[in-house]
Write an enzyme that holds these catalytic residues in place. Structure first.
Site: not given
Ligand code: ASP
Length: 349
Positions: A21, A64-65, A95-96, A285
């Site tokens: 993002t 990043s997914s 962030t993911d 967990q």
């Molecule tokens: N889907 C994005 C990623 O992880 C989310 C982000 O960057 O906050 O690439």
């Protein structure tokens, strides 16, 4: 080997853009599209006021997914290839899966003695209210900060987000909404950022004396799986998962302080897997607290069949550590030894 830490020279920072993002802006139609990070000056001129020599290196931007261990190898290789020329590294990452990548890099970069600071944003850089601007500027500042003796303040893989710097392999993404997206429940921040950047030197690693040359370990094992227990988990399904050809390591997410059903059939399935050479690491967990398998009868069963305690390690760090430790052709004894001790501050001894 002696690294030259020169307090007089302007710090040189390599900014590695990997996607996510943070690198987005709205195009004419309002759609979020990646902007060209290589033209940092155009997009973000204020960065130049930091009095750092910043070079930008752009990897193919991805959400990043879509990160795979192949991306971790690419990143580790870029850092190794540029290690001698820069004082610190800032990695812009979605962030993911940032906590997975930061964890993996913490293991793969052996003898690291310079800062590698991950950051990103919840709101794209091209949107006025972005959190990316502050995250980026402070991450750059942290990557270039030195102690009075010229050594880096944070010579390790760390993650900066919303006023807090964490050890990378202690983090997890805790919110898909809050700007404070990351937490480190079991280890204190390495720095807190207010008017000043206040470093927690007692918590951060430090460079002292001779340092070994940086080495990267790129032989990451496949065959790792996470199994999260829940009441009603089917024994047959568990058995099927643990019988998949090529399976080498399991991160078992148990309850509370490392507890699991005492049911004989359940324990037998795990015992059988361990006897076939599969490594099982027990993490909780719960987001905070540690595995103590000797505390309850429900943990003792796991301990007695050879399940390894992951203590207060995150699932993210446990996955990355298993891939690292199970790679590299190590003997089963060496694998167990490396899993039973913290090797990059990833759990509390
Ligand atoms: N889907 C994005 C990623 O992880 C989310 C982000 O960057 O906050 O690439």
């Amino acid at each position: 080997m002696n690294i030259e830490f020169d307090n007089e020279r302007r710090p040189r920072i390599l900014l590695i853009y990997t996607g996510g993002t943070i690198g987005m802006r709205r195009d004419g139609t309002g759609t979020l599209v990646p902007f060209d990070f290589a033209s940092l000056d155009d997009e973000f001129p204020s960065v130049r006021r930091l009095h750092l020599d910043i070079e930008v290196l752009k990897l193919t931007p991805i959400d990043s997914s879509n990160v795979t261990p192949g991306r971790w190898v690419e990143l580790a290789t870029v850092i190794r290839d540029n290690y001698a020329d820069f004082d610190g590294f800032v990695v812009l990452h979605g962030t993911d899966t940032m906590s997975y990548t930061a964890s993996a890099l913490s293991f793969m970069l052996e003898n690291l003695a310079k800062p590698v600071i991950f950051t990103g944003s919840q709101i794209p850089m091209g949107i006025l209210r972005t959190d990316g601007r502050e995250n980026l500027i402070t991450a750059l500042e942290i990557a270039s900060s030195r102690r009075a003796d010229g050594t880096p303040c944070v010579p390790e893989v760390a993650l900066y987000f919303q006023n807090r710097l964490f050890r990378g392999n202690r983090t997890m993404k805790q919110s898909a909404e809050a700007l404070s997206a990351f937490s480190s429940y079991n280890y204190p921040p390495l720095a807190e950022v207010g008017v000043e950047i206040s470093y927690n030197y007692a918590a951060a690693m430090r460079v002292s004396g001779e340092v070994e040359p940086l080495r990267i370990s790129t032989d990451l094992s496949g065959g790792v799986v996470v199994v999260k227990l829940f009441p009603g988990i089917g024994i047959d399904i568990l058995k099927a998962i643990l019988s998949v050809p090529g399976l080498k390591g399991v991160v078992l997410e148990t309850y509370g302080s490392g507890n699991a059903p005492t049911n004989g059939e359940f324990i037998a399935v795990l015992r059988d897997a361990i006897e076939r050479g599969i490594t099982i690491v027990n993490v909780t967990q719960c987001v905070g607290g540690t595995v103590r398998m000797s505390l309850y009868e429900t943990g003792v069963g796991l301990q007695s069949i050879g399940v390894i305690s992951g203590r207060d390690m995150t699932t993210e760090a446990a996955v990355a550590k298993l891939m690292y430790v199970l790679g590299g052709g190590r003997s089963p004894e060496e694998v167990r030894r490396l899993l039973e001790e913290p090797i990059r501050g990833e759990f509390t001894a």
